[in-house]
Design an enzyme around this catalytic site. Structure first.
Site, PDB file in Angstrom:
ATOM      1  N   GLU A 244       0.901  -1.163   0.000  1.00  9.23           N
ATOM      2  CA  GLU A 244       0.000   0.000   0.000  1.00  9.23           C
ATOM      3  C   GLU A 244       0.931   1.202   0.000  1.00  9.23           C
ATOM      4  O   GLU A 244       1.450   1.597   1.041  1.00  9.23           O
ATOM      5  CB  GLU A 244      -0.889  -0.053   1.237  1.00  9.23           C
ATOM      6  CG  GLU A 244      -2.202   0.695   1.080  1.00  9.23           C
ATOM      7  CD  GLU A 244      -2.039   2.181   1.288  1.00  9.23           C
ATOM      8  OE1 GLU A 244      -1.785   2.888   0.267  1.00  9.23           O
ATOM      9  OE2 GLU A 244      -2.163   2.648   2.411  1.00  9.23           O
ATOM     10  N   CYS A 278      -2.119   9.132   2.449  1.00  9.59           N
ATOM     11  CA  CYS A 278      -1.865   8.474   1.163  1.00  9.59           C
ATOM     12  C   CYS A 278      -3.011   8.751   0.194  1.00  9.59           C
ATOM     13  O   CYS A 278      -2.792   8.881  -1.005  1.00  9.59           O
ATOM     14  CB  CYS A 278      -1.628   6.979   1.350  1.00  9.59           C
ATOM     15  SG  CYS A 278      -2.936   6.123   2.217  1.00  9.59           S
TER      16      CYS A 278
HETATM   17  P1  NDP Z   1       9.029   4.579   4.275  1.00  8.03           P
HETATM   18  O1  NDP Z   1       8.388   3.953   3.104  1.00  8.03           O
HETATM   19  O2  NDP Z   1      10.497   4.734   4.276  1.00  8.03           O
HETATM   20  O3  NDP Z   1       8.653   3.772   5.624  1.00  8.03           O
HETATM   21  C1  NDP Z   1       7.446   3.054   5.806  1.00  8.03           C
HETATM   22  C2  NDP Z   1       7.725   1.881   6.762  1.00  8.03           C
HETATM   23  O4  NDP Z   1       8.707   1.028   6.195  1.00  8.03           O
HETATM   24  C3  NDP Z   1       8.281   2.318   8.111  1.00  8.03           C
HETATM   25  O5  NDP Z   1       7.814   1.446   9.121  1.00  8.03           O
HETATM   26  C4  NDP Z   1       9.770   2.135   7.919  1.00  8.03           C
HETATM   27  O6  NDP Z   1      10.458   1.979   9.115  1.00  8.03           O
HETATM   28  C5  NDP Z   1       9.802   0.871   7.102  1.00  8.03           C
HETATM   29  N1  NDP Z   1      11.043   0.679   6.364  1.00  8.03           N
HETATM   30  C6  NDP Z   1      11.963   1.602   5.975  1.00  8.03           C
HETATM   31  N2  NDP Z   1      12.953   1.027   5.264  1.00  8.03           N
HETATM   32  C7  NDP Z   1      12.657  -0.288   5.180  1.00  8.03           C
HETATM   33  C8  NDP Z   1      13.266  -1.412   4.543  1.00  8.03           C
HETATM   34  N3  NDP Z   1      14.391  -1.302   3.851  1.00  8.03           N
HETATM   35  N4  NDP Z   1      12.682  -2.612   4.646  1.00  8.03           N
HETATM   36  C9  NDP Z   1      11.517  -2.756   5.325  1.00  8.03           C
HETATM   37  N5  NDP Z   1      10.891  -1.736   5.945  1.00  8.03           N
HETATM   38  C10 NDP Z   1      11.440  -0.512   5.870  1.00  8.03           C
HETATM   39  O7  NDP Z   1       8.332   5.940   4.479  1.00  8.03           O
HETATM   40  P2  NDP Z   1       8.803   7.182   5.302  1.00  8.03           P
HETATM   41  O8  NDP Z   1       8.164   7.040   6.621  1.00  8.03           O
HETATM   42  O9  NDP Z   1      10.272   7.410   5.277  1.00  8.03           O
HETATM   43  O10 NDP Z   1       8.130   8.333   4.421  1.00  8.03           O
HETATM   44  C11 NDP Z   1       8.705   8.683   3.179  1.00  8.03           C
HETATM   45  C12 NDP Z   1       7.659   9.040   2.184  1.00  8.03           C
HETATM   46  O11 NDP Z   1       6.812   7.926   1.966  1.00  8.03           O
HETATM   47  C13 NDP Z   1       6.689  10.114   2.614  1.00  8.03           C
HETATM   48  O12 NDP Z   1       7.183  11.337   2.339  1.00  8.03           O
HETATM   49  C14 NDP Z   1       5.476   9.814   1.795  1.00  8.03           C
HETATM   50  O13 NDP Z   1       5.588  10.395   0.543  1.00  8.03           O
HETATM   51  C15 NDP Z   1       5.522   8.327   1.675  1.00  8.03           C
HETATM   52  N6  NDP Z   1       4.621   7.654   2.630  1.00  8.03           N
HETATM   53  C16 NDP Z   1       3.436   7.273   2.165  1.00  8.03           C
HETATM   54  C17 NDP Z   1       2.558   6.672   3.012  1.00  8.03           C
HETATM   55  C18 NDP Z   1       1.235   6.263   2.516  1.00  8.03           C
HETATM   56  O14 NDP Z   1       0.339   6.073   3.323  1.00  8.03           O
HETATM   57  N7  NDP Z   1       1.078   6.107   1.233  1.00  8.03           N
HETATM   58  C19 NDP Z   1       2.839   6.414   4.420  1.00  8.03           C
HETATM   59  C20 NDP Z   1       4.165   6.851   4.800  1.00  8.03           C
HETATM   60  C21 NDP Z   1       5.000   7.444   3.919  1.00  8.03           C
HETATM   61  P3  NDP Z   1      11.089   3.268   9.817  1.00  8.03           P
HETATM   62  O15 NDP Z   1      10.009   4.285   9.947  1.00  8.03           O
HETATM   63  O16 NDP Z   1      11.508   2.723  11.120  1.00  8.03           O
HETATM   64  O17 NDP Z   1      12.203   3.734   8.921  1.00  8.03           O
END
Ligand code: NDP
Length: 500
Positions: A244, A278
């Site tokens: 997602e 999102c």
């Molecule tokens: P990420 O996609 O980096 O993180 C989402 C989740 O994945 C977090 O729990 C994160 O952990 C985890 N994660 C990070 N790196 C890895 C990996 N290599 N393998 C497995 N899991 C991992 O999103 P961000 O929070 O950094 O946000 C960045 C951008 O993503 C935002 O600016 C936005 O544009 C988008 N976003 C979109 C969302 C949506 O609902 N569509 C939700 C969140 C973000 P941790 O936080 O501990 O790094």
């Protein structure tokens, strides 16, 4: 958990990290950075629990899940306050989010039996001697990697459905909202008394370790870029994934729309949760006949809206996101766009004020990439065909909104997105019986609804012979006469073979 001491940035010693209040930078709590070995141990514990949990009846699981829901609901104000502290959203919005999440827990628990239980299907005429049925079995252990923007609603959209389907779950909340994740897992332990729902905390590496820890499926919510990394890690062990990811949702406003309602919805869709949604509104396409009226209505509404510590719009949760928002606004202005509300000065250090951009080229960052801030572009279109074409011209396809009195459904049908709302905004997310998910760079697979329950199962088909067949087709004893009879039956059912 340490509460509320001063800290300048996200500090991290080798084995712990701190979650920070994005409005102030104060420390909200300290949590362990769990290693790959610790993640594997959590998955092993969850696997033991899966044997017990998966062996319960749907009714028994429903009782446990409802007890969990009640234990959370009774302390909802406490949860909402923790959401505010870690993520920054106003308490009222946190209550709304958590309340909607409880609806999903309830629906998943209540409908799992009907959706997943064994049911008869037609065996067809050729196999009429068989009784055919299908049931949907739990996969075992599901890993859920959650985001920070809706730290209750979004992970529970996977967690509750995976649990209701009979799986144990290992949940890795975002490093920005680990306290909220820990709170929900503790509430499950208090209500059910067994660790069917496990917590692992840490940074991205802990999430990556979860992908490699031998879970039977991973449900990921976050950015498209990280989604690709998750998928690559899961590919090593052929672990299936639900992704997602991001969106670039539009609002389409037709000439016959209720302009006041459309402006109100577009503004809320773009700016609530500080735009970190999102399925948030990032673009608006308005029919030329109502464009001026729409623009003046929405700018008047936006002009009185403030992002601040006690306002209706909270801070930007991730400090790095402020740079992304600034770059999108600057790029729009550099390419001929104009800010009719807000602008580059509206992008502060922690708070971003509502920003409305017009005359922005369709190929600019603010139109093509996920901004994740309280900003939107508004463009005038001559026809609804043009609005649909522009809506569909990004890599994303998550949600969308249409305002039209007559053609709302017809327009929504033509938008390439997993979900659409007609004459409302984001409404589909609050309806538990509707599947939630996207196409393209917005990901694949579905949470919520019957599809969301089935996502965490495998189909188990059984054909049981009721009586011996007239012609035994699956035997080496089959005779030439039987072959002839078979040819006749096929001819009757599907049309005779042509004579040469
Ligand atoms: P990420 O996609 O980096 O993180 C989402 C989740 O994945 C977090 O729990 C994160 O952990 C985890 N994660 C990070 N790196 C890895 C990996 N290599 N393998 C497995 N899991 C991992 O999103 P961000 O929070 O950094 O946000 C960045 C951008 O993503 C935002 O600016 C936005 O544009 C988008 N976003 C979109 C969302 C949506 O609902 N569509 C939700 C969140 C973000 P941790 O936080 O501990 O790094």
């Amino acid at each position: 958990m340490t509460v509320m001491t001063q800290a300048p940035a996200r500090p991290q010693s080798g084995s712990t990290f701190e979650s920070l209040n994005p409005a102030t930078g104060e420390v909200v709590g300290t949590h362990p950075v769990q290693t790959a070995e610790e993640v594997q141990a959590a998955v092993a514990r969850a696997r033991e629990e899966a044997a017990w949990w998966g062996g319960l009846s749907f009714g028994e699981r429903k009782t446990h899940l409802n007890a969990w829901k009640t234990s959370m609901t009774q302390r909802l104000p406490e949860l909402a306050e923790l959401m505010r502290l870690e993520m920054g959203k106003p308490v009222g919005d946190a209550m709304l989010e958590a309340g909607l999440a409880m609806e999903h827990v309830s629906w998943a628990a209540g409908h799992a039996g009907r959706v997943l239980g064994r049911r008869r299907v037609s065996p067809g005429l050729m196999m009429v001697n068989q009784s055919a049925s299908v049931a949907f079995k739990p996969l075992g252990v599901v890993g859920v990697i959650g985001p920070w923007n809706y730290p209750v609603f979004t992970p529970l959209g996977s967690v509750a459905y995976a649990l209701a389907a009979g799986n144990a779950v290992v949940f890795k909340p975002s490093e920005h909202t680990p306290g909220v994740g820990a709170w929900m897992v503790q509430a499950f332990q208090d209500a059910v008394g067994r660790p069917v729902l496990q917590l692992v905390t840490g940074l991205g590496a802990t999430g990556a370790a979860l992908c490699r820890a031998g879970v039977d499926k991973v449900a990921f919510t976050g950015s498209t870029a990280t989604g690709k990394k998750v998928m690559a890690a899961c590919a090593e062990t052929l672990t299936p994934v639900v992704i997602e990811a991001g969106g670039k949702d539009s609002v389409i406003v037709d000439a016959d729309a209720d302009v006041e309602a459309a402006a109100d919805a577009a503004l809320w869709g773009a700016c609530s949760n500080a735009g970190q949604t999102c399925i948030g509104v990032e673009r608006v396409y308005v029919h030329e006949k109502v464009y001026d009226e729409f623009l003046s209505t929405i700018t008047a509404k936006a002009a009185v809206l403030r992002a601040d510590r006690d306002g209706k719009i909270g801070p930007i949760t991730m400090p790095s996101q402020v740079g992304v928002i600034r770059s999108h606004v600057q790029d729009a202005l550099d390419h001929g766009g104009r800010a009719v509300v807000g602008g580059i000065d509206a992008v502060g250090e922690r708070f971003v004020q509502p920003t409305i951009l017009v005359d922005v080229p369709e190929d600019s960052l603010a139109v093509q990439e996920e901004t994740f801030g309280p900003t939107m572009t508004i463009a005038k279109v001559r026809t609804m065909d043009e609005a649909i074409e522009k809506t569909n011209a990004t890599r994303y396809g998550l949600g969308n909104t249409v305002f039209s009195k007559v053609n709302g459904m017809a327009i929504a049908e033509r938008v390439r997105s997993g979900m659409s709302a007609v004459n409302g905004v984001i409404s589909f997310a609050g309806i538990p019986s509707l599947p939630f998910g996207g196409v393209g760079d917005s990901g694949f697979g579905r949470i919520h609804g019957p599809e969301g329950l089935k996502e965490f199962t495998y189909a188990k088909a059984i054909a049981r012979q009721r009586f011996k067949p007239m012609i035994n087709l699956t035997s080496f004893d089959r005779t030439a006469k039987a072959d002839k009879q078979l040819a006749q039956v096929i001819g009757l059912l599907h049309g005779r073979a042509k004579k040469r």
